[in-house]
Design an enzyme around this catalytic site. Structure first.
Site, PDB file in Angstrom:
ATOM      1  N   ASP A  88     -11.679   2.565   0.618  1.00  0.00           N
ATOM      2  CA  ASP A  88     -12.136   1.898   1.849  1.00  0.00           C
ATOM      3  C   ASP A  88     -13.137   2.748   2.639  1.00  0.00           C
ATOM      4  O   ASP A  88     -14.156   2.241   3.102  1.00  0.00           O
ATOM      5  CB  ASP A  88     -10.935   1.573   2.756  1.00  0.00           C
TER       6      ASP A  88
ATOM      7  N   LYS B 157       0.807  -1.217   0.000  1.00  0.00           N
ATOM      8  CA  LYS B 157       0.000   0.000   0.000  1.00  0.00           C
ATOM      9  C   LYS B 157       0.847   1.276   0.000  1.00  0.00           C
ATOM     10  O   LYS B 157       0.461   2.265  -0.618  1.00  0.00           O
ATOM     11  CB  LYS B 157      -0.982  -0.013   1.170  1.00  0.00           C
TER      12      LYS B 157
END
Ligand code: ATR
Length: 306
Positions: free
Chosen positions: A129, A92
């Site tokens: 998210d 990430k």
């Protein structure tokens, strides 16, 4: 050939929408999920279900990429005509660094889970998210704007959820075992937003439930394979109309959700967040905003139960 058709119709919800097999052609649009390991990812199941449902000439594949090979893999995928990719652990941070353009969601959340390769060769990074979490609650009829929200945890997931709530004008309180991380999260997000984030001591969060409309666990407490600590929170002080949610979805009924149900509170489990966070990438790569409905939820639930 008959055995292959039987395989395809094995799942009832897939049979309703996709009575054929996936066919890869020269024209097929490609995307995938980059991770290490990646075999556990359920993203291929979800995206290929939607591709079949909407009759799109596309495919979504797992892309196991070892640490250190991320940049070369991403540039290779882009050069090979991929439309983009989801990014998961441990890449990430590398995904943040490789982007030519950071979407506001990536900047606010400080993380990236979706890369979109432009026709001009550029790489755009998004974090879906937080918005996926909010959408999963809204899909269940929860009005998140009622706030304030009490967030447990101060990791990457907490920051993404907090950023999306703050961007909707919802007040957020954060409680985390390591206080310095809650303070850092509050500072990172308050600097840009109008709504301040308040920090609550980890030892006090159950006492501070009154005055909050929504409680969200973003820690790994209660997660299968997570910390050994027993998590049996005392929710006796929660307002009667509080909604309780957990981004952990294995198990689906986490210790927090179990405690909330016992207390008579409404709960929303973490499966919806995973389904909704997938939508934006699908839309960017394949051009259709896919619906999160009972069929894909059933497919996902069946896979979790395996
Ligand atoms: P992510 O990016 O997925 O949110 P993370 O950064 O590893 O993951 O964060 C995990 C969260 O779970 C953190 O808030 C962590 O608290 P600390 O910041 O104090 O580490 C929380 N967490 C993990 N184990 C915990 C435990 N046993 N008790 C309380 N909180 C815990």
């Amino acid at each position: 050939m008959k055995a292959e058709m039987d395989d395809v119709v094995a799942h009832p919800s897939l049979a309703r929408v996709a009575p054929g097999r996936l066919t890869i052609r020269g024209t097929t649009a490609l995307a995938g999920v980059i991770g290490w390991p990646v075999a556990h990812s359920r993203s291929p199941l979800l995206h290929n279900f939607w591709l079949a449902r909407y009759g799109i000439d596309g495919a979504y594949v797992p892309l196991p990429v070892a640490p250190g090979a991320f940049d070369v893999a991403v540039h290779g995928l882009r050069a090979a005509g991929f439309r983009g990719a989801n990014v998961t652990i441990p890449h990430k941070e590398a995904a943040f660094a490789i982007a030519d353009r950071l979407h506001r969601s990536a900047v606010r959340s400080g993380s990236v889970n979706t890369l979109v390769f432009g026709q001009d060769g550029t790489i755009e990074a998004h974090s879906t998210d937080g918005d996926g979490f909010v959408a999963s609650l809204e899909a269940k009829g929860v009005d998140v704007t009622r706030g304030p929200v009490l967030l447990l945890g101060a990791g990457g997931a907490a920051r993404a959820v907090a950023a999306s709530l703050l961007d909707r004008g919802v007040a957020v309180s954060v409680a985390n075992r390591t206080a310095a991380r809650s303070v850092a999260l509050a500072e990172a997000l308050s600097a840009d937003g109008q709504v301040p984030v308040s920090v609550i001591d980890w030892a006090d969060w159950t006492d501070r439930l009154p005055g909050h409309a929504l409680l969200v666990n973003t820690t790994s407490l209660g997660m299968h394979g997570g910390p050994d600590d027993v998590f049996t929170p005392d929710l006796s002080r929660a307002p009667d109309d509080m909604v309780v949610s957990d981004i952990v979805y294995v198990p689906r009924m986490t210790p927090l959700l179990t405690a909330a149900v016992a207390r008579g509170l409404r709960v929303v489990d973490g499966t919806g967040m995973l389904l909704h966070q997938a939508r934006l990438g699908f839309k960017c790569w394949f051009g259709v905003d896919p619906e999160v409905d009972a069929d894909i939820q059933a497919l996902f639930d069946a896979d979790l139960a395996r």
